[in-house]
Motif scaffolding. Structure first.
Motif, PDB file in Angstrom:
ATOM      1  N   ALA A 112       0.849  -1.212   0.000  1.00 42.43           N
ATOM      2  CA  ALA A 112       0.000   0.000   0.000  1.00 42.43           C
ATOM      3  C   ALA A 112       0.876   1.250   0.000  1.00 42.43           C
ATOM      4  O   ALA A 112       0.641   2.190  -0.777  1.00 42.43           O
ATOM      5  CB  ALA A 112      -0.924  -0.006   1.215  1.00 42.43           C
ATOM      6  N   ILE A 115       2.418   1.846  -3.446  1.00 37.86           N
ATOM      7  CA  ILE A 115       1.482   2.466  -4.403  1.00 37.86           C
ATOM      8  C   ILE A 115       1.400   3.969  -4.140  1.00 37.86           C
ATOM      9  O   ILE A 115       1.522   4.785  -5.057  1.00 37.86           O
ATOM     10  CB  ILE A 115       0.087   1.810  -4.293  1.00 37.86           C
ATOM     11  N   LEU A 116       1.230   4.331  -2.859  1.00 38.66           N
ATOM     12  CA  LEU A 116       1.101   5.754  -2.511  1.00 38.66           C
ATOM     13  C   LEU A 116       2.397   6.521  -2.773  1.00 38.66           C
ATOM     14  O   LEU A 116       2.357   7.681  -3.199  1.00 38.66           O
ATOM     15  CB  LEU A 116       0.695   5.888  -1.037  1.00 38.66           C
ATOM     16  N   ASP A 119       2.533   7.314  -6.413  1.00 37.86           N
ATOM     17  CA  ASP A 119       1.572   8.386  -6.698  1.00 37.86           C
ATOM     18  C   ASP A 119       2.121   9.739  -6.242  1.00 37.86           C
ATOM     19  O   ASP A 119       1.992  10.751  -6.950  1.00 37.86           O
ATOM     20  CB  ASP A 119       0.245   8.113  -5.979  1.00 37.86           C
ATOM     21  N   ALA A 120       2.703   9.762  -5.059  1.00 37.10           N
ATOM     22  CA  ALA A 120       3.210  11.023  -4.509  1.00 37.10           C
ATOM     23  C   ALA A 120       4.413  11.525  -5.306  1.00 37.10           C
ATOM     24  O   ALA A 120       4.570  12.739  -5.500  1.00 37.10           O
ATOM     25  CB  ALA A 120       3.577  10.841  -3.029  1.00 37.10           C
TER      26      ALA A 120
ATOM     27  N   TYR B  83      -8.530   8.835 -10.661  1.00 35.19           N
ATOM     28  CA  TYR B  83      -7.279   8.109 -10.343  1.00 35.19           C
ATOM     29  C   TYR B  83      -7.265   7.687  -8.891  1.00 35.19           C
ATOM     30  O   TYR B  83      -6.903   6.553  -8.552  1.00 35.19           O
ATOM     31  CB  TYR B  83      -6.042   8.958 -10.670  1.00 35.19           C
ATOM     32  N   ALA B  92      -4.397  -4.056  -2.342  1.00 37.72           N
ATOM     33  CA  ALA B  92      -3.450  -3.699  -1.278  1.00 37.72           C
ATOM     34  C   ALA B  92      -3.922  -2.490  -0.478  1.00 37.72           C
ATOM     35  O   ALA B  92      -3.376  -2.213   0.593  1.00 37.72           O
ATOM     36  CB  ALA B  92      -2.075  -3.409  -1.868  1.00 37.72           C
ATOM     37  N   MET B  93      -4.927  -1.772  -1.015  1.00 36.65           N
ATOM     38  CA  MET B  93      -5.443  -0.589  -0.309  1.00 36.65           C
ATOM     39  C   MET B  93      -6.778  -0.983   0.339  1.00 36.65           C
ATOM     40  O   MET B  93      -6.789  -1.793   1.230  1.00 36.65           O
ATOM     41  CB  MET B  93      -5.605   0.570  -1.298  1.00 36.65           C
ATOM     42  N   LEU B 122      -3.663  10.286 -13.393  1.00 33.51           N
ATOM     43  CA  LEU B 122      -2.977  11.326 -12.616  1.00 33.51           C
ATOM     44  C   LEU B 122      -2.137  12.190 -13.560  1.00 33.51           C
ATOM     45  O   LEU B 122      -2.140  13.424 -13.476  1.00 33.51           O
ATOM     46  CB  LEU B 122      -2.117  10.656 -11.544  1.00 33.51           C
ATOM     47  N   SER B 156       1.897  14.270  -1.215  1.00 33.97           N
ATOM     48  CA  SER B 156       2.046  13.664   0.110  1.00 33.97           C
ATOM     49  C   SER B 156       1.617  14.622   1.220  1.00 33.97           C
ATOM     50  O   SER B 156       1.375  14.180   2.343  1.00 33.97           O
ATOM     51  CB  SER B 156       3.488  13.205   0.334  1.00 33.97           C
ATOM     52  N   VAL B 160      -2.592  12.123  -1.045  1.00 35.80           N
ATOM     53  CA  VAL B 160      -1.821  10.908  -0.749  1.00 35.80           C
ATOM     54  C   VAL B 160      -1.504  10.825   0.735  1.00 35.80           C
ATOM     55  O   VAL B 160      -1.577   9.748   1.341  1.00 35.80           O
ATOM     56  CB  VAL B 160      -0.522  10.849  -1.589  1.00 35.80           C
TER      57      VAL B 160
END
Lengths: 298, 298
Positions: A112, A115-116, A119-120, B83, B92-93, B122, B156, B160
């Motif tokens: 997880a 993945i984040l 994305d970040a 997205y 996984a999320m 994204l 982030s 995120v």
């Protein structure tokens, strides 16, 4: 400052500055999102060859600009490259455990978070380009053109499209055209964007931006052929990642389609066909970058 | 054109145009990357409430601009929102099977494609903002500010980061401060960016952009409280997704921390505290959007 004339000199002078810039541009890791930001730093810092970043800087210099102005776009390109590695390594994708000699992000921090983190990082690349006027004094119109270039290179018509075709290739007919699409997308697009961004912040004329972008695209294609060869012949302890994985996955690669010797020859031809695009530029460093791409062992 | 005065009228007039714009802006799905682009369309088109997009348009109108100029940034915000749903639904999320009444992207197209679809969407959001001058005649500096706003909201420190804190929450102490961070990031940040983008392309003064961004942030926070309430009390056939999932996952939510009645009250308070930010604007539609956020059943 006297200009370094070979790629080795250029790399020795600028690679440490790329590392320092990445260190500065990445978020610091504060609670409660500290783990994601810590994992972003893990994914980007240490161990990268930084060839894309050096391509940005060398392109800026080749058109008469100051590489220092190109450090932020160089950082954005490396951050975007790091995102693509983090997602590409995921279990649902290439399922790799090792990258740059260390556990991949999902092995170190969980799936997880990986993945984040990807994305970040992808988002951060665009934030950095959006802040180019503030961070590097780049005109707004140039910064916006960099956003377009990087987005077009990274999206479904570029990097993501190449990854998708790569994953699908085991179900598709292994044709030269498909192989071309995969390599152009997976690696050509981002190398192309790297050189375009460098040319843009170096204030090059539009035809120079195009020519350098095309050179970068061809260089990235050659890079990917060499990557495929290193998977066949490379040393995992030098590579920092597993080798011999493509065959088991039935990946469509140049060595598979043409054999090792022909593939090696094609990588060099790809670069040599592209060299005329550098005519009229102060491009010794870019020619050296191309040699490095061909001769690299990791 | 006569301005629609209520949110219902505004929605009836503009939601079809948002749908048409999304249809136009998404790539068409050509081989060999056809599956990813087809799945991008699946993820974005049909079934969304488009409240974020309508927030972009309503903000543009509230500052005296033409909502039509805001259709591209509205599309970018919806694409970015899509997205986040695709990646959030991954095994996984949150591991969800149903979204907008249909199988989630990874259930319909596989997990690798779902990861790539999220990445491509994204990226597309930033490509669209990069093309704002060409697509909508927006000045380059305004477009670049939109890139910064959306990237800061999505990264982030925003979306995120909220997702990461949400996933970590089961291991952390369930405090009001953590809950605030999760909601501000998960939903507040993107609603805030939506209203900022609308204000920017409506050529609002900087203090108006800030005020509308803060209103959007608060509205998004309230949206997430209502989302948590709908998970407890909502009807899955109306929601188009599973309900009653947060408790089993030990998610940190307002109903869990404060109870259902108090949470409902807090959502309304959140909006009412924010309404003074709209003073001096032609903001009937935005006030109606806030009522919709509070009263929605899906």
């Amino acid at each position: 400052m006297k200009r370094p004339e070979t790629f080795d000199h250029f790399e020795a002078a600028w690679r440490p500055r790329v590392e320092a810039e990445l260190e500065r541009l990445l978020p610091a890791g504060e609670a409660p999102v500290g783990q994601v930001q810590e994992a972003m730093r893990y994914a980007v810092l240490e161990g990268g060859k930084r060839l894309r970043a050096l391509g940005v800087l060398a392109a800026a210099q080749a058109v008469g600009g100051d590489p220092a102005t190109a450090l932020v776009p160089a950082g954005a390109v490396e951050v975007l490259h790091a995102y693509s590695l983090v997602h590409d390594d995921l279990p649902a994708m290439d399922d790799d455990d090792l990258r740059r000699g260390r556990p991949t992000v999902h092995r170190a921090f969980g799936e997880a978070t990986a993945i984040l983190v990807g994305d970040a990082l992808l988002t951060l690349a665009f934030e950095l380009l959006g802040r180019l006027p503030e961070l590097a004094g780049v005109p707004e119109g140039v910064a916006l053109a960099c956003v377009r270039d990087l987005a077009q290179a990274a999206g479904s018509g570029g990097l993501v499209g190449g990854q998708a075709a790569d994953l699908d290739a085991e179900h598709l007919e292994p044709t030269p055209a498909l192989l071309q699409t995969i390599h152009a997308g997976k690696t050509g697009a981002l190398f192309g964007a790297a050189l375009r961004l460098g040319a843009r912040v170096g204030e090059a004329a539009p035809d120079r931006v195009e020519a350098l972008g095309r050179f970068g695209q061809e260089l990235g294609h050659a890079f990917q052929i060499v990557d495929d060869l290193l998977d066949v012949e490379g040393d995992p302890t030098v590579l920092g990642k597993a080798a011999q994985k493509d065959a088991g996955r039935r990946k469509l690669t140049y060595p598979r389609l043409y054999g090792v010797e022909a593939a090696r020859h094609m990588a060099r031809e790809q670069v040599e066909r592209a060299l005329p695009l550098l005519e009229g530029l102060d491009a010794e460093v870019l020619r050296g970058l191309a040699e490095r791409v061909l001769d690299r062992v990791r």
